[in-house]
Scaffold this active site. Structure first.
Site, PDB file in Angstrom:
ATOM      1  N   HIS A   1      74.787  43.406  21.753  1.00 17.73           N
ATOM      2  CA  HIS A   1      74.642  42.280  22.666  1.00 17.73           C
ATOM      3  C   HIS A   1      73.365  41.496  22.401  1.00 17.73           C
ATOM      4  CE1 HIS A   1      75.843  40.171  26.314  1.00 17.73           C
ATOM      5  NE2 HIS A   1      74.602  40.232  26.727  1.00 17.73           N
TER       6      HIS A   1
ATOM      7  N   HIS B   1      80.592  37.366  30.161  1.00 15.21           N
ATOM      8  CA  HIS B   1      80.227  38.429  31.093  1.00 15.21           C
ATOM      9  C   HIS B   1      81.474  39.276  31.326  1.00 15.21           C
ATOM     10  CE1 HIS B   1      76.833  39.391  34.104  1.00 15.21           C
ATOM     11  NE2 HIS B   1      76.359  39.403  32.892  1.00 15.21           N
TER      12      HIS B   1
END
Length: 744
Positions: free
Chosen positions: A49, A96
């Protein structure tokens, strides 16, 4: 200094998501075994990430330069594009996904909050939000719960924060049953030269944390986003952050006011990896270091450990580097807005991040070793052609029986969740706050956001048909870029740049990595053709679901967020029919093509077929032509042919206007291909009968393929002299299907 803890081993590192080789590399960088705090720092910063370790090689192949770009791709929190008149546009899209799959309301809400912070941390004021949402089977209770939570989370946060949601897309497929996708985009504007950078220049300058207090929510959120979802993922709920849009609104105003004091050197949002990420990235960018006292960080819980403070992803926080001797103006601004502003450290010249807690040094790591482009690992993964491609290649149209009852097929097609109106979703969003949205009462293929005090407008959209990308990652990704550009073009704008959100499965799966690599190649080729450089974005791997004993990745979903510019608001072109008697034309070539269409997949039930017909040069030339026609004032409306084919295109224009249409299909094309096929590079236009000769002459002179379909006609839908019913009947299905599905 002795901070080595002998019990820290490769097993400890593995539990934090680090490989044995990465653990050894960390020991080499430090010249010793890291302690737990340091290992935790590397685990989040070297997660997929934050580090893009499995994607950066291919991301670098994308076109990232253009005369309008004011910052390089990935250099700042968001892309920044010069739109003229001394104004710049900051925009970005991010995912998300995993948080929203576990806790849909807060996951989606904090996704919206986080992407807006990326915009205003640069000094830009957010003026528009968009989103791209993917869910599983809408008939399942699980999907309904996720849809309701995500939509409410987006609506509650965005409405309270005061930024309109102006566009988006919602797509349903079984591949997203467990792992939904929630991609949020923010667009903001700022005067050129008034932006602030995420830097930590000037040893001795003070470092402040501003905004909300730090809690235990979101700890290891970056690591959570860099792992597969599984049946026990609900136990990772502490990795989901909790948002407060009212606090964010205060932070927005305070941050923009703080920048105007001239006392801010650099600023960065605390998103993934929290304090760890902002301190390391700002320091590495400036080739400086920081000395941080974690005991000074305002916390929501007592007795938080150092690693908890460092890794917390609590929302609505910023890290600011100020100018030494100008601390008071910053204190005054944040006190005015009733927000915390606490000096927690200072910039150093050592290049080291030194973290203290309770008077003790708990970690010391080189900033450069943590970040992308520095010491973070970069991998070159193997990839192999997916096995299911063999099923795709076996598809033969001539083995598919044409629909015997076209009207019945049309009714089944038009009621599909992917094609009906998403008003049940968007009516929960405030689209009119700040009164800049020009598309609410004038629907068009992309959303138009005016810039007050200027003739110019922004034209924005998000697009990706992931079924196409699954069928052919290279062609499907090109189509995603082309359709985004086509939507902006049909609205009267010029495409200028993109941001992307690349949602894929596990990169260690060679078939998934093949999808990723070839999607990047297709995206890059299309962006070069349209001169729409990539300004930045987000990579989200590990999106997959458990199906029996197998792990199945979601459809590869490279979501394209595109920015266009409309030089004159007089060029705005809408999709709805304007007047009875107007002629209806289709520009572009017709094909006997049902490939990967909604009709083929969800009416006929055939899941494997190639991507629809697409030719990049043909697409580019068509869009050039559409812009010329708009500027010549020849068009009453323009609407691109995409999901659901020509029939859905015409129905959307009819429903938006109340007028019906009377058209004829063409020989020798199959009627279901003509009406329901999704071959690309086609646009339906309407023209006043008085300008029809001018239009035809222009098209003939420019050697453009076109078909006269018929005319805007009454209140009914007529195809080949067969009455398909009134527009009002179709509108009822279009408007009410989702509400009946989710409000039941």
């Amino acid at each position: 200094m002795q901070i080595t803890e002998p019990e820290i081993t490769a097993t400890t590192a593995s539990k934090l998501g680090l490989t044995e080789a990465e653990f050894e590399k960390i020991k080499g960088i430090l010249g010793r075994t890291p302690n737990f705090v340091e290992l935790s720092i590397y685990s989040v910063m070297w997660s997929e990430h934050c580090s893009y370790k499995n994607s950066i090689k291919w991301l670098k192949t994308l076109p990232r330069e253009g005369k309008r770009l004011l910052v390089g791709a990935g250099e700042e929190n968001a892309g920044l594009v010069d739109i003229g008149d001394g104004i710049a546009c900051a925009f970005k899209i991010e995912s998300h996904n995993h948080p929203s799959a576990i806790e849909p309301y807060q996951g989606a809400a904090t996704g919206v909050g986080g992407i807006h912070r990326d915009i205003f941390t640069m000094g830009a004021r957010p003026i528009a939000a968009l989103n791209s949402l993917r869910f599983g089977n809408p008939d399942s209770k699980h999907t309904k719960r996720l849809v309701k939570g995500v939509v409410k989370g987006i609506g509650d946060y965005g409405n309270s924060f005061g930024v309109p949601t102006v566009a988006g897309e919602v797509f349903f497929d079984d591949c997203y049953n467990q792992n939904i996708l929630v991609n949020a985009m923010s667009v903001g504007i700022v005067r050129v030269g008034e932006t602030v950078s995420a830097v930590a220049d000037g040893p001795g300058n003070p470092v402040f944390i501003v905004g909300s207090a730090t809690g235990k929510d979101g700890i290891h959120g970056a690591t959570f986003a860099s792992a597969d979802l599984h049946e026990e993922s609900h136990e990772d709920l502490p990795a989901v952050q909790v948002g407060d849009p009212f606090q964010e609104k205060l932070l927005l105003e305070a941050s923009l006011e703080a920048i105007k004091t001239g006392a801010v050197v650099g600023m960065q949002d605390m998103g993934a990896a929290g304090i760890t990420c902002s301190t390391s990235e700002m320091s590495a960018k400036s080739e400086t270091g920081m000395r941080i006292d974690l005991s000074k960080v305002p916390t929501r819980q007592a007795n938080m450990h150092a690693w908890e403070i460092l890794l917390s992803e609590s929302q609505e926080r910023m890290l600011i580097v100020g100018k030494k001797g100008q601390e008071q103006p910053l204190y005054d601004v944040f006190e005015k807005w009733d927000l915390e502003c606490v000096q927690i450290g200072e910039v150093t010249e050592t290049g080291l991040l030194e973290y203290y807690h309770g008077g003790e040094k708990v970690a010391e790591v080189p900033a450069e070793s943590l970040v992308l482009g520095g010491g973070a690992p970069v991998y070159d993964r193997e990839f192999t052609k997916p096995a299911y491609f063999s099923e795709v290649s076996r598809f033969k149209l001539n083995k598919i029986e044409p629909a015997k009852d076209i009207m019945a097929a049309a009714k089944k097609l038009f009621a599909l969740p992917n094609l009906v109106s998403k008003r049940w979703v968007y009516e929960q969003y405030d689209s009119m706050v700040r009164t800049n949205n020009m598309s609410t009462n004038a629907p068009s293929d992309a959303s138009v956001v005016r810039i007050k005090g200027s003739k110019k407008s922004l034209v924005v959209t998000v697009d990706c048909n992931s079924a196409y990308v699954h069928a052919d990652p290279y062609v499907g990704a090109m189509i995603a870029v082309a359709e985004a550009a086509r939507n902006i073009t049909c609205t009267g704008g010029l495409p200028v740049a993109i941001t992307n959100c690349l949602n894929f499965g596990n990169p260690y799966n060679p078939e998934v990595y093949y999808q990723f690599v070839h999607a990047i190649k297709g995206m890059g080729e299309a962006c070069r053709k349209f001169n729409t450089p990539v300004t930045g974005g987000n990579v989200s791997f590990y999106n997959q679901s458990q199906v029996g004993n197998k792990t199945e990745p979601v459809f590869p979903t490279p979501t394209i967020g595109m920015l266009g510019i409309m030089e004159d608001q007089a060029h705005q072109t809408t999709l709805h029919f304007k007047q009875e008697g107007d002629a209806i034309y289709m520009l572009g070539n017709v094909h006997n093509d049902l490939n990967s269409s909604e009709y083929l997949r969800n009416v006929l039930g055939i899941k494997f077929s190639p991507a629809p017909h697409f030719d990049l040069h043909e697409e580019f030339e068509l869009q050039q032509l559409i812009r010329q026609l708009i500027r010549k004032g020849l068009l009453r409306s323009a609407h691109d042919v995409s999901d659901g084919g020509l029939f859905t295109n015409l129905m959307e224009s009819a429903i938006a206007s109340g007028f019906g249409f009377n058209i004829e299909t063409m020989e020798p094309f199959r009627k279901d291909c003509f009406l329901f096929g999704e071959s690309q590079s086609r646009v339906v236009i309407t023209v006043a009968s008085s300008k029809e000769d001018d239009l035809q002459n222009f098209l003939i002179n420019h050697n453009v393929s076109f078909t006269k379909l018929g005319e805007v006609f009454g209140k009914d839908v007529v195809i080949d002299d067969e009455n398909f019913g009134s527009v009002g009947e179709w509108k009822s299905v279009f408007d009410n299907t989702l509400s009946e599905m989710f409000d039941a």
